[in-house]
Motif scaffolding. Structure first.
Motif, PDB file in Angstrom:
ATOM      1  N   SER A 102       0.940  -1.157   0.043  1.00 35.57           N
ATOM      2  CA  SER A 102       0.177   0.069   0.022  1.00 35.57           C
ATOM      3  C   SER A 102       0.800   1.286   0.073  1.00 35.57           C
ATOM      4  O   SER A 102       0.359   2.184  -0.644  1.00 35.57           O
ATOM      5  CB  SER A 102      -0.944  -0.130   1.265  1.00 35.57           C
ATOM      6  OG  SER A 102      -1.880  -1.068   1.146  1.00 35.57           O
ATOM      7  N   GLN A 106       1.068   3.841  -3.504  1.00 35.88           N
ATOM      8  CA  GLN A 106       0.694   5.034  -3.209  1.00 35.88           C
ATOM      9  C   GLN A 106       1.414   6.220  -2.934  1.00 35.88           C
ATOM     10  O   GLN A 106       1.250   7.529  -3.195  1.00 35.88           O
ATOM     11  CB  GLN A 106      -0.397   4.956  -2.037  1.00 35.88           C
ATOM     12  CG  GLN A 106      -1.579   4.228  -2.360  1.00 35.88           C
ATOM     13  CD  GLN A 106      -2.411   4.062  -1.285  1.00 35.88           C
ATOM     14  OE1 GLN A 106      -3.706   4.849  -1.161  1.00 35.88           O
ATOM     15  NE2 GLN A 106      -2.124   3.415  -0.096  1.00 35.88           N
ATOM     16  N   ARG A 163       0.844   8.429   6.732  1.00 33.90           N
ATOM     17  CA  ARG A 163       0.001   9.066   5.783  1.00 33.90           C
ATOM     18  C   ARG A 163      -1.495   8.138   6.295  1.00 33.90           C
ATOM     19  O   ARG A 163      -1.360   7.181   7.160  1.00 33.90           O
ATOM     20  CB  ARG A 163       0.009   8.530   4.238  1.00 33.90           C
ATOM     21  CG  ARG A 163       1.391   9.116   4.018  1.00 33.90           C
ATOM     22  CD  ARG A 163       1.005  10.699   3.569  1.00 33.90           C
ATOM     23  NE  ARG A 163       2.114  11.319   2.862  1.00 33.90           N
ATOM     24  CZ  ARG A 163       3.450  11.698   3.321  1.00 33.90           C
ATOM     25  NH1 ARG A 163       3.343  11.512   4.551  1.00 33.90           N
ATOM     26  NH2 ARG A 163       4.130  12.410   2.427  1.00 33.90           N
ATOM     27  N   ASP A 165      -4.965   6.061   4.319  1.00 29.75           N
ATOM     28  CA  ASP A 165      -5.377   5.761   3.068  1.00 29.75           C
ATOM     29  C   ASP A 165      -6.867   5.092   3.402  1.00 29.75           C
ATOM     30  O   ASP A 165      -7.261   5.059   4.574  1.00 29.75           O
ATOM     31  CB  ASP A 165      -4.714   4.677   2.072  1.00 29.75           C
ATOM     32  CG  ASP A 165      -4.411   3.513   2.981  1.00 29.75           C
ATOM     33  OD1 ASP A 165      -5.231   3.273   4.029  1.00 29.75           O
ATOM     34  OD2 ASP A 165      -3.987   2.431   2.458  1.00 29.75           O
ATOM     35  N   ARG A 166      -7.740   5.070   2.265  1.00 30.23           N
ATOM     36  CA  ARG A 166      -8.970   4.547   2.348  1.00 30.23           C
ATOM     37  C   ARG A 166      -9.110   3.622   1.328  1.00 30.23           C
ATOM     38  O   ARG A 166      -8.931   3.531   0.254  1.00 30.23           O
ATOM     39  CB  ARG A 166      -9.932   5.947   2.238  1.00 30.23           C
ATOM     40  CG  ARG A 166     -11.413   5.364   2.406  1.00 30.23           C
ATOM     41  CD  ARG A 166     -12.426   6.570   2.693  1.00 30.23           C
ATOM     42  NE  ARG A 166     -13.700   5.939   3.175  1.00 30.23           N
ATOM     43  CZ  ARG A 166     -13.914   5.759   4.430  1.00 30.23           C
ATOM     44  NH1 ARG A 166     -13.094   5.961   5.328  1.00 30.23           N
ATOM     45  NH2 ARG A 166     -15.222   4.979   4.883  1.00 30.23           N
ATOM     46  N   PRO A 243      -6.635  -0.197  -1.414  1.00 31.60           N
ATOM     47  CA  PRO A 243      -6.725   1.204  -1.345  1.00 31.60           C
ATOM     48  C   PRO A 243      -7.047   2.120  -2.373  1.00 31.60           C
ATOM     49  O   PRO A 243      -6.705   1.807  -3.646  1.00 31.60           O
ATOM     50  CB  PRO A 243      -5.298   1.771  -0.870  1.00 31.60           C
ATOM     51  CG  PRO A 243      -4.844   0.088  -0.324  1.00 31.60           C
ATOM     52  CD  PRO A 243      -5.353  -0.710  -1.271  1.00 31.60           C
ATOM     53  N   GLY A 245      -6.125   5.023  -3.318  1.00 29.79           N
ATOM     54  CA  GLY A 245      -4.790   5.561  -3.961  1.00 29.79           C
ATOM     55  C   GLY A 245      -3.888   4.681  -4.797  1.00 29.79           C
ATOM     56  O   GLY A 245      -3.433   5.124  -5.798  1.00 29.79           O
ATOM     57  N   SER A 246      -4.188   3.357  -4.625  1.00 26.02           N
ATOM     58  CA  SER A 246      -3.861   2.285  -5.639  1.00 26.02           C
ATOM     59  C   SER A 246      -4.479   2.047  -6.960  1.00 26.02           C
ATOM     60  O   SER A 246      -4.055   1.872  -7.864  1.00 26.02           O
ATOM     61  CB  SER A 246      -3.474   1.073  -4.684  1.00 26.02           C
ATOM     62  OG  SER A 246      -2.729   1.025  -3.463  1.00 26.02           O
TER      63      SER A 246
END
Length: 302
Positions: A102, A106, A163, A165-166, A243, A245-246
């Motif tokens: 992750s 990201q 950070r 992430d979601r 995630p 962002g990924s």
């Protein structure tokens, strides 16, 4: 007598200046001491190096050959000093970094790029590992810095926030959930899942969330990377959770991301070191760089 840098430097100065007196002034040493050094150098090398005339001093053929070698040797010695000082100030060195998938997909590419632009002589070694393996390796001093999804661990390490992430649900086009803007995790449990391999934190997190609901996770396939997960979802094998962002770095023509509404879908990524005080200068520079607040792009004036 052994060949030494001082004698070589004085020899080069005499040839460049043309007289012993001028070389002595340049090197801040008595002329008699310079003359003695030159005589000893000729004796050591068993060669006549200089021709002395009323007009000054000129090198012999042997002296010219020594001049080139002496300049090279003195330059190499000076480079040793320069490079060692670079190490002591952190401008040169190497950093061993472990990060989970992750963090790598990201955040790490941009951070490493900006760090290397600032410190081009520092080598960064980045290796992907699972979160628990990262904390263990850092505690055992097998890596300088680790970046992992925050989870309970028994490692003796120092941890810093990095950070957030979601997680989102990746669904194939035409899937019953593909028209939704958001779904709960419980709604996904009626469908087959493509997940990261067993042992990863995300795999553990999803199984735990299902168990907390008194349900089971229907794992159709386990994969080793997010790109493989995306490909399997696009092929219609199942839904996948990863995630947000990924997801953004992959071209998903046959799938779309749907928001996951559960509170635990927001995750914290952390940085760990065995001891900040025990880091090398280069590793400390890298740590400070990745822990610095991310730059926020300026808002354009209307």
């Amino acid at each position: 007598m052994k060949l030494d840098p001082v004698s070589l430097r004085l020899f080069v100065s005499v040839v460049e200046e043309g007289t012993i007196a001028a070389a002595a002034k340049r090197e801040h040493i008595a002329a008699a001491a310079v003359s003695k050094r030159l005589s000893e150098l000729e004796e050591l090398l068993d060669s006549r190096l200089l021709t002395r005339t009323n007009k000054g001093i000129t090198p012999t053929d042997a002296g010219l050959s020594l001049l080139f070698m002496a300049r090279s040797a003195l330059n190499n010695l000076n480079e040793i000093v320069v490079q060692m000082r670079d190490y002591s100030h952190g401008r040169r060195g190497s950093v061993q970094v472990l990060a989970n998938v992750s963090a790598i997909t990201q955040f790490m590419p941009g951070l490493i790029q900006s760090f290397m632009a600032l410190y081009p002589l520092i080598t960064v070694s980045l290796e992907e590992q699972q979160s628990l393996a990262i904390t263990k390796a850092v505690a055992e001093n097998r890596a300088d810095i680790g970046i992992f999804t925050r989870l309970p661990h028994g490692a003796d390490i120092e941890v810093f926030p990095f950070r957030t992430d979601r997680l989102v649900v990746l669904v194939p086009s035409g899937h019953p959930l593909s028209g939704r803007e958001s779904v709960s995790f419980s709604e996904t449990l009626a469908h087959d899942h493509v997940t990261l391999r067993s042992g990863t934190h995300l795999n553990f997190q999803l199984i735990k969330a299902a168990n907390d609901l008194g349900r089971s996770l229907k794992i159709r396939m386990e994969v080793s990377s997010y790109d493989a997960l995306c490909l399997m979802v696009q092929a219609g094998v199942g839904v996948g959770i990863m995630p947000e962002g990924s997801v953004a770095i992959y071209k998903l023509n046959g799938a779309r991301a749907v928001n996951l509404s559960d509170d635990w879908a927001s995750r914290e990524l952390s940085v760990c070191v065995r001891s900040r005080q025990g880091l090398s200068s280069a590793a400390l520079l890298f740590l400070d760089h990745i822990l610095a607040p991310p730059l926020v792009p300026p808002v354009a004036a209307e």
